[in-house]
Every structure is written in C-alpha cells, then in structure tokens.
Design an enzyme around this catalytic site. Sequence first.
Site, mmCIF file in Angstrom:
data_model
loop_
_atom_site.group_PDB
_atom_site.id
_atom_site.type_symbol
_atom_site.label_atom_id
_atom_site.label_comp_id
_atom_site.label_asym_id
_atom_site.label_seq_id
_atom_site.Cartn_x
_atom_site.Cartn_y
_atom_site.Cartn_z
ATOM 1 N N PHE A 152 -49.669 62.002 -11.047
ATOM 2 C CA PHE A 152 -50.927 61.705 -10.348
ATOM 3 C C PHE A 152 -51.769 62.944 -10.087
ATOM 4 O O PHE A 152 -52.961 62.838 -9.806
ATOM 5 C CB PHE A 152 -50.628 61.006 -9.006
ATOM 6 N N LYS A 176 -49.761 56.749 -21.099
ATOM 7 C CA LYS A 176 -49.438 55.963 -19.895
ATOM 8 C C LYS A 176 -49.686 56.867 -18.681
ATOM 9 O O LYS A 176 -48.844 57.646 -18.278
ATOM 10 C CB LYS A 176 -47.969 55.535 -19.946
ATOM 11 N N GLU A 179 -49.819 55.393 -12.314
ATOM 12 C CA GLU A 179 -50.404 54.165 -11.752
ATOM 13 C C GLU A 179 -51.269 54.472 -10.527
ATOM 14 O O GLU A 179 -52.085 53.654 -10.120
ATOM 15 C CB GLU A 179 -49.292 53.156 -11.407
ATOM 16 N N SER A 229 -41.981 64.360 -11.577
ATOM 17 C CA SER A 229 -40.969 64.948 -10.692
ATOM 18 C C SER A 229 -39.660 65.202 -11.458
ATOM 19 O O SER A 229 -39.400 64.557 -12.481
ATOM 20 C CB SER A 229 -40.720 64.009 -9.519
ATOM 21 N N CYS A 284 -47.981 71.633 -9.509
ATOM 22 C CA CYS A 284 -46.647 72.098 -9.891
ATOM 23 C C CYS A 284 -46.602 73.624 -9.902
ATOM 24 O O CYS A 284 -45.528 74.212 -9.982
ATOM 25 C CB CYS A 284 -46.258 71.549 -11.249
ATOM 26 N N GLU A 386 -38.960 70.585 -3.273
ATOM 27 C CA GLU A 386 -40.404 70.504 -3.544
ATOM 28 C C GLU A 386 -41.025 69.562 -2.520
ATOM 29 O O GLU A 386 -40.586 68.421 -2.365
ATOM 30 C CB GLU A 386 -40.659 69.956 -4.955
HETATM 31 P P1 NAD Z 1 -43.456 60.927 -10.718
HETATM 32 O O1 NAD Z 1 -42.240 61.495 -11.332
HETATM 33 O O2 NAD Z 1 -43.310 60.037 -9.539
HETATM 34 O O3 NAD Z 1 -44.284 60.061 -11.796
HETATM 35 C C1 NAD Z 1 -44.668 60.610 -13.021
HETATM 36 C C2 NAD Z 1 -44.799 59.498 -14.049
HETATM 37 O O4 NAD Z 1 -43.528 58.858 -14.206
HETATM 38 C C3 NAD Z 1 -45.779 58.400 -13.643
HETATM 39 O O5 NAD Z 1 -46.538 58.039 -14.766
HETATM 40 C C4 NAD Z 1 -44.888 57.267 -13.179
HETATM 41 O O6 NAD Z 1 -45.455 56.006 -13.399
HETATM 42 C C5 NAD Z 1 -43.644 57.451 -14.022
HETATM 43 N N1 NAD Z 1 -42.413 56.997 -13.352
HETATM 44 C C6 NAD Z 1 -42.156 57.003 -12.028
HETATM 45 N N2 NAD Z 1 -40.915 56.532 -11.801
HETATM 46 C C7 NAD Z 1 -40.374 56.236 -12.999
HETATM 47 C C8 NAD Z 1 -39.105 55.721 -13.409
HETATM 48 N N3 NAD Z 1 -38.147 55.429 -12.529
HETATM 49 N N4 NAD Z 1 -38.885 55.560 -14.725
HETATM 50 C C9 NAD Z 1 -39.841 55.859 -15.627
HETATM 51 N N5 NAD Z 1 -41.062 56.335 -15.285
HETATM 52 C C10 NAD Z 1 -41.322 56.538 -13.993
HETATM 53 O O7 NAD Z 1 -44.427 62.163 -10.389
HETATM 54 P P2 NAD Z 1 -45.788 62.159 -9.568
HETATM 55 O O8 NAD Z 1 -45.486 61.928 -8.134
HETATM 56 O O9 NAD Z 1 -46.788 61.285 -10.232
HETATM 57 O O10 NAD Z 1 -46.273 63.666 -9.819
HETATM 58 C C11 NAD Z 1 -45.854 64.736 -9.029
HETATM 59 C C12 NAD Z 1 -44.733 65.508 -9.694
HETATM 60 O O11 NAD Z 1 -45.146 65.976 -10.971
HETATM 61 C C13 NAD Z 1 -44.345 66.761 -8.918
HETATM 62 O O12 NAD Z 1 -42.957 66.841 -8.873
HETATM 63 C C14 NAD Z 1 -44.943 67.884 -9.729
HETATM 64 O O13 NAD Z 1 -44.294 69.135 -9.579
HETATM 65 C C15 NAD Z 1 -44.790 67.351 -11.099
HETATM 66 N N6 NAD Z 1 -45.673 68.036 -12.039
HETATM 67 C C16 NAD Z 1 -45.101 68.922 -12.895
HETATM 68 C C17 NAD Z 1 -45.885 69.634 -13.775
HETATM 69 C C18 NAD Z 1 -45.262 70.635 -14.703
HETATM 70 O O14 NAD Z 1 -45.921 71.091 -15.631
HETATM 71 N N7 NAD Z 1 -44.016 71.009 -14.523
HETATM 72 C C19 NAD Z 1 -47.274 69.424 -13.802
HETATM 73 C C20 NAD Z 1 -47.821 68.488 -12.923
HETATM 74 C C21 NAD Z 1 -46.999 67.797 -12.043
#
Ligand code: NAD
Length: 493
Positions: A152, A176, A179, A229, A284, A386
């Site tokens: 997000f 994708k 959401e 994450s 991140c 985090e």
């Molecule tokens: P998230 O892991 O909750 O969701 C990321 C994506 O995974 C979304 O599209 C979501 O719909 C999908 N998802 C969620 N649960 C799932 C499941 N059980 N199975 C399959 N898909 C699933 O992350 P977020 O809250 O949207 O974003 C924040 C996180 O992203 C933070 O931890 C941040 O550090 C990380 N991030 C990392 C980088 C990097 O380059 N390392 C860059 C940006 C963000």
Amino acid sequence: MPEQAPCPLFINGEWIISSATETSPVYNPSDGTQISATPMCGQEEASKAVEAAAAAFPELANTPATDRVQVMFRFKELLEKHFGELSQIVTRENGKTLDESRGSVRRGIEVVEFACGAPSFLMGESLENIARNIDCDTIRQPLGVSVSISPFNFPIMVPMWTFPIALVCGNTFVLKPSEKVPLSCIRLVELLQEAGLPPGVLNLIHGGKEAVDTLLTHPDVKTVSFVGSTPIARYIYETATQNGKRVQSSGGAKNYLIVLPDAEPDSTIDAIMGSAYGCAGERCMAGSALVCIDQAGEEFMPLLSNAARHLRVGPTDRDPDAQMGPVVTKAHLDNIHQHIQNGISEGADLLVDGREVRVEDTPEGFYLGPTIFDHVTPQMSIAQEEIFGPVLSTMRTADLDTAIEYCNNSGFGNAAVLFTQSGAAARKFRHSVNAGMVGINVGVPAPMAFFPFSGWNNSFFGDLHVQGHEGVSFFTRQKVTISRWIETKKRFF
Ligand code: NAD
C-alpha cells in the site's frame, strides 16, 4: 469512476466489473471517509488474467524491442501530462503529502525512462573464435507471463519498479495492487491503454490471498515480483519457487540511522526527520532505529525532539502546508499505537508522544504525530520490529562498532545510514554493515532506476532485485549459441 463503485479489472484490453461478492474498503486517510471498494477477486478472475497474458505473449515476444519501447515513450509522455493528477490520486488513497506523492511518481517515471533503453540493454555478447572456426554469442529472451503483487505504501512507484522493464523485455503481465490503494494503478493502466498497449499484454486484477495464490501456482506464470511485509514475502518466495517460478520478493525492514558526534548538526537533523517521518514512516527505507554515539545523544536529541514537535501534521489532500499526513488505515494506526504501548511497557523513555497530536478540521483521519523513544535497548520490541509508522526508537552507545553490531543483529537488511564527517568511519561503516543500501549523510539511500533496489537478509528473498540491470536479468533468460562454420571445398562465394 463514481465514488464507492467497486474498482474495475482490466483483462484482455477490457475494463470489466468483478463478479466477486466480497469487497475491501478504500479510504481517504486524511478524513477517514470511504472512497471506493476493492473487489476481492477469486481464482476464476485471476486465472482469466493469466490466460489473457499468456495468449498475448507470443506476439509481444516477437515484436522488435525498438517497437516495444515506442509504447513506453508514449506512456512517459502521458505520465508527464497527468503528473499532477496521478500525484493527487496517490495522496488521496495513501495519505502522503503531495510533494511526497510527486516524488514517488517521479521515481516511477524514471523506471519508464530506463525501460526506453531496452534496445541497448537487451543486447547480447559475442566472442569470435572461442576455438578455431567456432563463435559463441548470447541473446536475451523473455520468459512469458510475469506477475507483480504490490504493497500500500507506494501505490504508483512500486508497481512501476517492474512492469515497464518486464514489458520492454517482451513479457506480458498481471498486476495485483494492494487492496488498500487500487485507484492509482487503475489510472496507470488507463494511461498504458491510451499509449497503445495491445490487449492482454498487461492485465489488472484486485484482491488478496486467493487471487495471489492463483498467480503463484498458475502454470503459465513464469516470474513473480512481490513487495510487502516480511512474513508474506517469505511465503510468496517459498510458494512460488516450489511452483517453479523465478521470484524476487521484497520484505519489511528496520533501518538503522547512526550518528557520530562529528556529524554536521543541521543537515543531520533534517535528514533524520525526513527519514523517520517522511511518508508518515510508511517506507521500507524509513529510519526507525537511531543510534547516537558518545556525545551525539546529548547534542542531537534536544534538537531532534524540538523539530519533531514542530512538524505540521494535517490532511494532505487539502492542506498544502501539511508536512506529514495520516497513516493508511485505522487498523494500521491501532497497530502502531500497540507498538508504542509495548515500548512504554518495556521501559523506554517516550520523549515525544505523537498520540497527543490533534487535527481539528478532520478529526476522523488516521493521524499520529512524530514519536520519539529514547534510551531504548536493542532487546526491546521497538528496536527489533518493523513499526511502519512515525516512531523512532533511539539507542545510545559508546562506539561505532557497537552501533554496527546493533544494526547487523536486526535480521533485516534494507537501509543503514551513518552521519559523520569522518571518511575513515564512513569507509568502515560501508564495509561492515550488513545491509544492501547504505547512506552516508543521506537519510533515505533509495537507488535510482538504473541501480538495483538492493535489500538483504529478511528484507529480500531471491537473487535478482528490482530495477537496473538486475531487473533486466530477472525478466530475461539468456540463450548461448555456439556455431562452427567451416569453409567447404565447394565455394559459392
Ligand atoms: P502486506 O504484506 O500486507 O501486503 C502486500 C501485498 O500482499 C498486498 O498486495 C496484499 O494484498 C498481499 N497479501 C497480503 N496478505 C497476503 C497473503 N496472506 N497471501 C498472499 N498475499 C497477501 O504489506 P503492506 O502492508 O501492503 O505493505 C507494507 C510492507 O511492505 C512493509 O513491511 C514494508 O516494509 C514493505 N515494503 C517493502 C519494500 C521493499 O522494497 N523491501 C518496499 C515497500 C514496502
């Protein structure tokens, strides 16, 4: 698109309404109102998107790179034309300030600019006479259907880390988005369509686990790019590799900012403020652990607390003077509050309490002011986990070696930053620190499009990172041809 209508999908060149019965709300975090609804696509719709991409692949793979990049040139023009509008959409659904949104859209555009160089970066290598009369060369070819699952916090920049490069390399695509922030990607795809992308080449679906699991296991999907994450990143890596996909999976982070007493005060405070509180800490690359060495704590903490107390928190969609916006959802805000409570319970000093911040005109927004803990120990949860919000956990040590040890023990490995005037200290830090992106007097050392976004450890699962030449390698496979041509006795030339 009318307010609160479910977001459309884009499959095989057509915008369609999902048949999913479940939806997920999309908010304007600045005032807490619901502005749209994301359909949670199931297996059938996710499969349709993959099948459309698979059908479009042979034609795209056969299209000369010089033609493929023409769409990207037109896309770049449209992105520039709609730059302001795109930035506003990001601010509206994510909450970051308009300046931050503009910066993130600009970063996305830079990937498109890099992708426009495909005819050069797709060139192979060759060596004549690897043995007498034998020549060897390599060419790069696309793999097939690529998918990207994004988080997000950067609704435009993160999706654009991947698809511009994947497409010019000749792969077709299924995107994708999160959401929580689907609207930015919808606008991006509309612009791609306007730029002339053929049907099926890029498809957009929405949803969560069911849609993602379909992508991870579908036999036609060849590469998976994930950003999110750490627990989900690990799951994506394991599931997709078990299903034979090539995977780049970026996870969360706990980025350390280390301050030596010789650091230049004004620019260091500015850089720490930007790193810890930019994008409300939802980055991140955000600095979320601060280590002050020796006298640095006495000198810098009063300056930092003062700056944090004076940061203007407000509704970024209507207040141009707001310096920090809300976090993305109420659920995420509650989660950050829980982290703060844990820090208090563990005995850290809450020097600046962001929970006291009030935004009068939009009290229903998801606000938290800059928060600073001091005298944190490396064992505390607020030093290890985090938080992904505007919370900075400060530790104090006597020397640089101990600070590097704290950083290296974090388990993550995105960014690590040192503030100093000493070249020797900077050199030692760069050599010893266990992170993939290092800043020296730079608070957010995020690489530009032609360098890899190079997370390590629990911040990345895979081998080839997004962006730059690693991105090109990820989206292509090399074919090596060895040829022997021998002049015959019968001469035709
Ligand atoms: P998230 O892991 O909750 O969701 C990321 C994506 O995974 C979304 O599209 C979501 O719909 C999908 N998802 C969620 N649960 C799932 C499941 N059980 N199975 C399959 N898909 C699933 O992350 P977020 O809250 O949207 O974003 C924040 C996180 O992203 C933070 O931890 C941040 O550090 C990380 N991030 C990392 C980088 C990097 O380059 N390392 C860059 C940006 C963000």
